[in-house]
Design an enzyme around this catalytic site. Structure first.
Site, short mmCIF file in Angstrom:
data_model
loop_
_atom_site.label_atom_id
_atom_site.label_comp_id
_atom_site.label_asym_id
_atom_site.label_seq_id
_atom_site.Cartn_x
_atom_site.Cartn_y
_atom_site.Cartn_z
N GLN A 70 -10.12 63.41 120.87
CA GLN A 70 -10.12 63.04 121.77
C GLN A 70 -8.85 62.78 122.00
OE1 GLN A 70 -13.90 63.22 121.84
NE2 GLN A 70 -12.91 61.64 123.58
N LYS A 71 -8.81 63.38 123.80
CA LYS A 71 -7.53 63.14 124.18
C LYS A 71 -6.90 61.20 123.76
CE LYS A 71 -6.89 64.73 129.46
NZ LYS A 71 -7.67 64.79 130.07
#
Lengths: 185, 347
Positions: A70-71
Site C-alpha cells: 500500500q502507498k
C-alpha cells in the site's frame, strides 16, 4: 561483490538466501509466497506490515520477506534492503492503468545502492486473467532493456492463482544468486 | 494526553501508569513518523539501533497488551471496542518489529514475531469465547423491486468499449464502462469468461454487473450506484465520491474515497487508505442465480469481514475517524434486479 560479503556468505552454515518481495498493492505478493509454500491462498488480507517465510528450496534456505505494498507503507520498504540477495518485483499484469506507478516505483527501487548487488526477478503475475499483458509487453512498459548492464535480471509470466510460472521464476532466481555468490558446489 | 482514551483500565497503579505513558508516547511517535510520509529520514525513525532498547520497548508493549487481555474476562460490556483497541496495539507492536527488523538479529525477529502471533491467537480465542457469533441469515424478502433508482432510466448500454490510453504502450481495449453521465449501465457476464473489468470516469450512473468477473477496477466515480456480483479475485477502488457500492470479492482495497457507502461481502479484511466519511454494511445484492455464482466464487458464506476494516492512514489504538459502520436504519434493503433482464426495465 566485496571480499567481506563473500566471506560472510561462506561462513554461513546453512546456504541461506534473503529474498525481498516488493511491488504495488494488489499485485499478489503474499499469494505468491503462500502458493510456493503450498499453503492455502483462499483468504488473504492486504498486508499491513510484513510477513516472513522460511522455505527450503532445493538445497537452500530461502528467507522470504513479503512487505506490504500500500502507498502509505511503501516508504518502509527501505528498512528491508540490507543484505538482500534476491529482489522479486511483482506486477499485476491486468492493472493497465497503474503501470506508470509500477514503473516509477521500480525505477526508484533500483536506484537504491543497498540493492545494487541483488538479482532481480520480475514476476508478471495474474497471467490467468483474460486481458492481462504478456511478460513481453510488461518488459516494454517497464523499459527493462534500459537497465544497468551489471544487474542480473529476468522477467517471467506467472499466476499465483494456478501456480504456473512460479517455480520457473524462483529456479532462475536461486540459481542466479547461487552462482553469483560462489555457492555452487 | 490520550492516555485515558487509549487504555481506560490501566490507570490504577503507578506502575501501570508509567507503562502507559511509554505506550502512548510510542504510539504518538509511530503516528508522527507515519505522517511525515516518505520524506522521513533515517534519523526521525523510531529505530533504536540497539537490540536491548528495542527489546525493553517491545516487552513493555507486550506486558500492556497482556494485561489488557487479562482484563477482558471481567468486562461485560464494551467488549468489542476493547478488543479493537487490543488488536490495534498488537498491530502497532508488529509494526515496531518491522521497523527495527533491519538491525535485529534474526533470532530476535523470529521470537518477536512469534510473540506477536501468540498475542493475536490469544485475542482471537478470547474474542470467540466472549463475543457470541452473529447468526448468518440470507435475507430474501420476496422478489421485491428495489427502491433505489436513478431518475434517468434508459435502456441498457451494453459494455461499450473505449480504448484507454497508456503513456508508454498502446494497450488493447479492455472490457468496461467509461466516460458516461446519467446512464444505467448493465453488464451481463453469464456464460462469458470475463477477466478484468474496468468502471471509470462515471458521473451519476447506475452500474450493474450480473455474473462473475475475475478482477474489478473502479476509478473516478461521482454520485454513482454500483452493484456487482461475485468477483473471484480482487477489487481496487480509487477516487470515488458520493457513491454506493454493493460488492462481493476475495479482496477489496479502497483508496481516496469520500462520503461513500460500501455494502460488502469479503473473505479477507477490506482496507481503506486516504479516505474519509466511508461507511460499511453487509452485502445486499441479488439476481436470478446469484446463489450459484456466489458458491462458485467461494463467496456464499457471510464472514462478517465487512466490518473489519483496516485503515492504513490510522495505525493507532483507537477507532479510525475515517470510517464507520452504517447504522441499520440507514441501510438500503436488498437490491434485487432479478426481473430486469438486460436493462428491460419494467416499472
Amino acid at each position: 561483490m566485496g571480499l567481506l560479503s563473500i566471506i560472510r556468505k561462506i561462513k554461513r552454515k546453512e546456504k541461506e538466501m534473503r529474498i525481498l518481495m516488493v511491488g504495488l498493492d494488489n499485485s499478489g505478493k503474499t499469494t505468491i509466497v503462500l502458493k510456493i509454500n503450498g499453503e492455502d491462498t483462499s483468504v488473504i488480507s492486504p498486508t499491513l506490515g510484513f510477513n516472513i517465510k522460511t522455505i527450503t528450496y532445493q538445497k537452500y534456505t530461502l528467507n522470504i520477506w513479503d512487505v506490504g505494498g500500500q502507498k502509505t507503507i511503501r516508504s518502509y520498504w527501505r528498512n528491508y534492503f540490507e543484505q538482500t540477495d534476491g529482489l522479486v518485483w511483482v506486477v499485476d499484469s491486468s492493472d493497465l492503468r497503474r503501470l506508470d506507478d509500477c514503473k516509477m516505483e521500480l525505477d526508484n527501487l533500483l536506484k537504491e545502492e543497498r540493492l545494487s548487488g541483488s538479482s532481480l526477478l520480475i514476476l508478471a503475475n495474474k497471467q490467468d486473467i483474460k486481458g492481462a499483458l504478456t511478460p513481453q509487453d510488461i518488459a516494454k512498459v517497464l523499459n527493462l532493456e534500459a537497465m544497468d548492464k551489471t544487474r542480473h535480471w529476468n522477467i517471467v509470466g506467472c499466476s499465483a492463482y494456478t501456480g504456473e510460472g512460479l517455480l520457473e521464476g524462483f529456479d532462475w532466481l536461486v540459481q542466479d544468486i547461487a552462482s553469483r555468490i560462489y555457492m555452487l558446489a | 494526553m490520550e492516555d485515558d482514551t487509549l487504555n481506560p483500565n490501566l490507570t490504577e497503579s503507578t506502575e501501570d501508569a508509567s507503562l502507559q505513558k511509554k505506550h502512548s508516547s510510542m504510539v504518538e511517535r509511530l503516528s508522527k513518523r507515519h505522517q511525515t510520509g516518505s520524506d522521513n529520514s533515517e534519523s526521525s525513525s523510531p529505530s533504536f539501533e540497539s537490540v536491548s532498547s528495542f527489546l525493553s520497548r517491545f516487552n513493555l508493549l507486550k506486558t500492556t497488551i497482556e494485561s489488557n487481555l487479562a482484563q477482558s474476562q471481567s468486562l461485560s460490556s464494551q467488549l468489542k471496542p476493547h478488543f479493537d483497541n487490543i488488536a490495534a496495539s498488537i498491530s502497532d507492536l508488529e509494526k515496531l518489529v518491522a521497523e527495527n527488523s533491519y538491525f535485529l538479529p534474526s533470532y530476535d525477529v523470529r521470537s518477536s514475531l512469534k510473540t506477536v502471533s501468540d498475542l493475536k491467537q490469544k485475542l482471537d480465542n478470547l474474542n470467540s469465547q466472549l463475543i457470541p457469533k452473529k447468526k448468518f441469515a440470507f435475507k430474501n424478502k420476496g422478489a421485491k423491486k428495489d427502491s433505489v433508482f436513478i431518475p434517468q432510466q434508459k435502456p441498457s448500454t451494453v459494455a461499450n468499449v473505449v480504448s484507454e490510453k497508456t503513456s508508454s504502450i498502446a494497450v488493447r481495449d479492455s472490457p468496461g464502462f467509461r466516460n458516461e453521465t446519467g446512464q444505467v449501465l448493465i453488464q451481463d457476464c453469464k456464460g462469458l469468461e470475463v477477466g478484468e473489468f474496468t468502471v471509470s470516469d462515471l458521473d451519476s450512473c447506475e452500474v450493474r454487473i450480473i455474473g462473475t468477473v475475475r478482477a474489478l477496477f473502479v476509478h473516478r466515480l461521482k454520485n454513482c450506484k454500483v452493484y456487482v456480483g461475485p468477483v473471484m479475485g480482487s477489487i481496487l477502488i480509487e477516487e470515488v465520491e458520493g457513491c454506493v457500492f454493493v460488492m462481493a470479492s476475495h479482496q477489496i482495497r479502497i483508496h481516496n474515497a469520500k462520503k461513500t457507502d460500501f455494502y460488502l461481502r469479503v473473505r479477507s479484511r477490506p482496507i481503506i487508505e486516504d479516505s474519509d466519511g466511508v461507511r460499511f454494511a453487509p452485502y445486499c445484492f441479488t439476481y436470478q442465480g446469484i446463489e450459484d455464482d456466489l458458491r462458485g466464487a467461494a463467496l456464499y458464506q457471510e464472514t462478517g469481514n465487512w466490518a473489519n476494516v483496516d485503515d492504513f492512514k490510522w495505525l493507532r489504538a483507537v477507532q479510525s475517524p475515517n470510517w464507520s459502520v452504517l447504522p441499520e436504519n440507514e441501510r438500503v434493503r436488498i437490491v434485487d434486479v432479478s426481473n430486469m433482464n438486460n436493462g428491460k426495465e419494467e416499472i
